[in-house]
Scaffold this motif. Structure first.
Motif, PDB file in Angstrom:
ATOM      1  N   LYS A  92     -28.910  10.249 -17.836  1.00 40.39           N
ATOM      2  CA  LYS A  92     -28.049   9.073 -17.801  1.00 40.39           C
ATOM      3  C   LYS A  92     -26.626   9.463 -17.460  1.00 40.39           C
ATOM      4  N   VAL A  93     -26.023   8.767 -16.497  1.00 40.30           N
ATOM      5  CA  VAL A  93     -24.640   9.030 -16.088  1.00 40.30           C
ATOM      6  C   VAL A  93     -23.706   8.237 -16.982  1.00 40.30           C
ATOM      7  N   GLU A  94     -22.788   8.911 -17.614  1.00 39.52           N
ATOM      8  CA  GLU A  94     -21.852   8.244 -18.521  1.00 39.52           C
ATOM      9  C   GLU A  94     -20.733   7.563 -17.739  1.00 39.52           C
ATOM     10  N   VAL A  95     -20.534   6.294 -18.036  1.00 36.21           N
ATOM     11  CA  VAL A  95     -19.454   5.528 -17.424  1.00 36.21           C
ATOM     12  C   VAL A  95     -18.755   4.738 -18.523  1.00 36.21           C
ATOM     13  N   PRO A  96     -17.488   4.361 -18.327  1.00 33.87           N
ATOM     14  CA  PRO A  96     -16.788   3.561 -19.337  1.00 33.87           C
ATOM     15  C   PRO A  96     -17.564   2.290 -19.665  1.00 33.87           C
ATOM     16  N   THR A  97     -17.643   1.978 -20.930  1.00 38.95           N
ATOM     17  CA  THR A  97     -18.437   0.830 -21.389  1.00 38.95           C
ATOM     18  C   THR A  97     -18.057  -0.455 -20.672  1.00 38.95           C
ATOM     19  N   GLU A  98     -16.758  -0.653 -20.456  1.00 35.88           N
ATOM     20  CA  GLU A  98     -16.315  -1.905 -19.849  1.00 35.88           C
ATOM     21  C   GLU A  98     -16.694  -2.013 -18.371  1.00 35.88           C
ATOM     22  N   LEU A  99     -17.117  -0.905 -17.774  1.00 32.78           N
ATOM     23  CA  LEU A  99     -17.476  -0.922 -16.358  1.00 32.78           C
ATOM     24  C   LEU A  99     -18.980  -0.929 -16.113  1.00 32.78           C
ATOM     25  N   VAL A 100     -19.768  -0.757 -17.159  1.00 33.51           N
ATOM     26  CA  VAL A 100     -21.222  -0.731 -16.998  1.00 33.51           C
ATOM     27  C   VAL A 100     -21.719  -2.054 -16.422  1.00 33.51           C
ATOM     28  N   GLY A 101     -22.501  -1.974 -15.351  1.00 38.64           N
ATOM     29  CA  GLY A 101     -23.070  -3.162 -14.742  1.00 38.64           C
ATOM     30  C   GLY A 101     -22.104  -3.972 -13.904  1.00 38.64           C
ATOM     31  N   THR A 102     -20.979  -3.377 -13.517  1.00 41.39           N
ATOM     32  CA  THR A 102     -19.992  -4.089 -12.702  1.00 41.39           C
ATOM     33  C   THR A 102     -19.889  -3.461 -11.320  1.00 41.39           C
ATOM     34  N   LEU A 103     -19.261  -4.179 -10.397  1.00 40.09           N
ATOM     35  CA  LEU A 103     -19.030  -3.636  -9.065  1.00 40.09           C
ATOM     36  C   LEU A 103     -18.113  -2.426  -9.110  1.00 40.09           C
ATOM     37  N   GLU A 104     -17.162  -2.457 -10.040  1.00 36.95           N
ATOM     38  CA  GLU A 104     -16.243  -1.326 -10.165  1.00 36.95           C
ATOM     39  C   GLU A 104     -16.985  -0.041 -10.539  1.00 36.95           C
ATOM     40  N   MET A 105     -18.083  -0.179 -11.271  1.00 36.20           N
ATOM     41  CA  MET A 105     -18.866   0.996 -11.648  1.00 36.20           C
ATOM     42  C   MET A 105     -19.335   1.759 -10.420  1.00 36.20           C
ATOM     43  N   VAL A 111     -20.701   8.092  -9.932  1.00 41.52           N
ATOM     44  CA  VAL A 111     -21.775   7.188  -9.509  1.00 41.52           C
ATOM     45  C   VAL A 111     -21.966   7.236  -7.993  1.00 41.52           C
ATOM     46  N   LYS A 112     -20.875   7.412  -7.260  1.00 41.16           N
ATOM     47  CA  LYS A 112     -20.963   7.518  -5.801  1.00 41.16           C
ATOM     48  C   LYS A 112     -21.450   8.907  -5.419  1.00 41.16           C
ATOM     49  N   ASN A 113     -22.690   9.160  -5.710  1.00 43.33           N
ATOM     50  CA  ASN A 113     -23.298  10.473  -5.527  1.00 43.33           C
ATOM     51  C   ASN A 113     -24.722  10.255  -5.031  1.00 43.33           C
ATOM     52  N   SER A 114     -25.115  10.998  -4.009  1.00 43.36           N
ATOM     53  CA  SER A 114     -26.450  10.812  -3.431  1.00 43.36           C
ATOM     54  C   SER A 114     -27.560  11.174  -4.406  1.00 43.36           C
ATOM     55  N   ASP A 115     -27.214  11.823  -5.504  1.00 40.00           N
ATOM     56  CA  ASP A 115     -28.212  12.208  -6.497  1.00 40.00           C
ATOM     57  C   ASP A 115     -28.318  11.187  -7.621  1.00 40.00           C
ATOM     58  N   VAL A 116     -27.540  10.099  -7.527  1.00 37.76           N
ATOM     59  CA  VAL A 116     -27.491   9.103  -8.599  1.00 37.76           C
ATOM     60  C   VAL A 116     -28.134   7.795  -8.132  1.00 37.76           C
ATOM     61  N   PHE A 117     -28.914   7.181  -9.023  1.00 37.16           N
ATOM     62  CA  PHE A 117     -29.606   5.932  -8.727  1.00 37.16           C
ATOM     63  C   PHE A 117     -29.380   4.938  -9.858  1.00 37.16           C
ATOM     64  N   LEU A 118     -29.496   3.650  -9.530  1.00 41.37           N
ATOM     65  CA  LEU A 118     -29.422   2.621 -10.554  1.00 41.37           C
ATOM     66  C   LEU A 118     -30.817   2.375 -11.108  1.00 41.37           C
ATOM     67  N   VAL A 119     -30.925   2.313 -12.421  1.00 36.31           N
ATOM     68  CA  VAL A 119     -32.199   2.107 -13.095  1.00 36.31           C
ATOM     69  C   VAL A 119     -32.097   0.851 -13.957  1.00 36.31           C
TER      70      VAL A 119
END
Length: 249
Positions: A92-105, A111-119
């Motif tokens: 799991k990639v850690e991101v700020p709570t307020e940005l989870v599930g947002t366009l800013e995320m 997150v902008k990594n070819s090895d990362v996917f949305l689940v």
């Protein structure tokens, strides 16, 4: 897309152009005001994109979905709210709570990594009866019209195809697709899918239509297609937006 962005105008018309469904008779809409600023959903800054040609709305194709459809076209922003980024290794990639599930995320370096996917937060292999996959906002109203957004992109092809040629792309997002039925079982179900229809114009008049399917799709001359109120009509197979078909006259 490979075209020069200087000749492409991409505008989110979620409040104006809707996906046409079933026996839809779309309400008249007005094109965006020329030069009116729009808010960039990522940077929250305002820009003034080139105006969308009026004929892009006048000849927007109508797509009919099956009356037994269960997974409707939806809004990718709503879908995004039900996801979290993971690496290919399942970390799991850690991101700020307020940005989870947002366009800013999506703009975060981790997150902008070819090895990362949305689940998805819920496993569709257990059940596809998940609100974010069914896309309740896409269920047609009493008039048969969906409220799901459509994204329109205008691309000037004058330098490539010929003077006065413009391709207008109409993009639709489907949170969930059903696979093929084999031996009473469904194979190939998948989440998160963009499909599109494209109308080619010459000097502001439609001359051809392309409907996406799988990695490609099919194209028709404008005069060969079924029309309703002057707009081309396409039919989408139940559970699978990949198979957009048209009826030739």
């Amino acid at each position: 897309m490979s075209e020069n962005p200087a000749v492409a105008a991409a505008q989110n018309l979620s409040s104006a152009i809707q996906t046409a469904i079933a026996a839809a008779i779309p309400l008249p809409v007005s094109p965006p005001t020329e030069g009116a600023p729009t808010e960039n959903p990522i940077t929250q800054t305002t820009t003034a994109p080139p105006p969308l040609p009026a004929y892009a709305l006048k000849y927007a194709p109508l797509l009919w979905l099956h009356n037994e459809e269960k997974h409707w076209p939806g809004d990718p922003r709503t879908f995004l709210n039900s996801t979290h980024p993971y690496t290919r290794q399942g970390v799991k990639v850690e991101v700020p709570t307020e940005l989870v599930g947002t366009l800013e995320m999506l703009e975060l370096p981790q997150v902008k990594n070819s090895d990362v996917f949305l689940v998805l937060n819920e496993d569709p292999r257990v059940s596809s009866d998940i609100a974010s996959l069914i896309s309740k906002e896409g269920i047609p109203d009493d008039a048969g019209k969906s409220q799901s957004p459509c994204w329109i992109v205008a691309v000037d092809k004058s330098a490539i195809v010929g003077e006065g040629v413009v391709d207008i792309f109409y993009f639709f997002f489907y949170p969930y697709n059903l696979g093929n039925e084999v031996a009473c079982s469904s194979f190939g179900n998948h989440v998160g899918d963009w499909e599109h229809a494209m109308v080619r114009f010459k000097d502001g008049e439609p001359i051809a239509v392309h409907l996406s399917a799988h990695a490609n799709g099919h194209s028709w001359a404008w005069e060969t297609l079924e029309k309703k109120d002057g707009r081309a009509v396409g039919y989408v197979a139940r559970g699978s937006p990949h198979i957009s078909t048209a009826v030739s006259l």
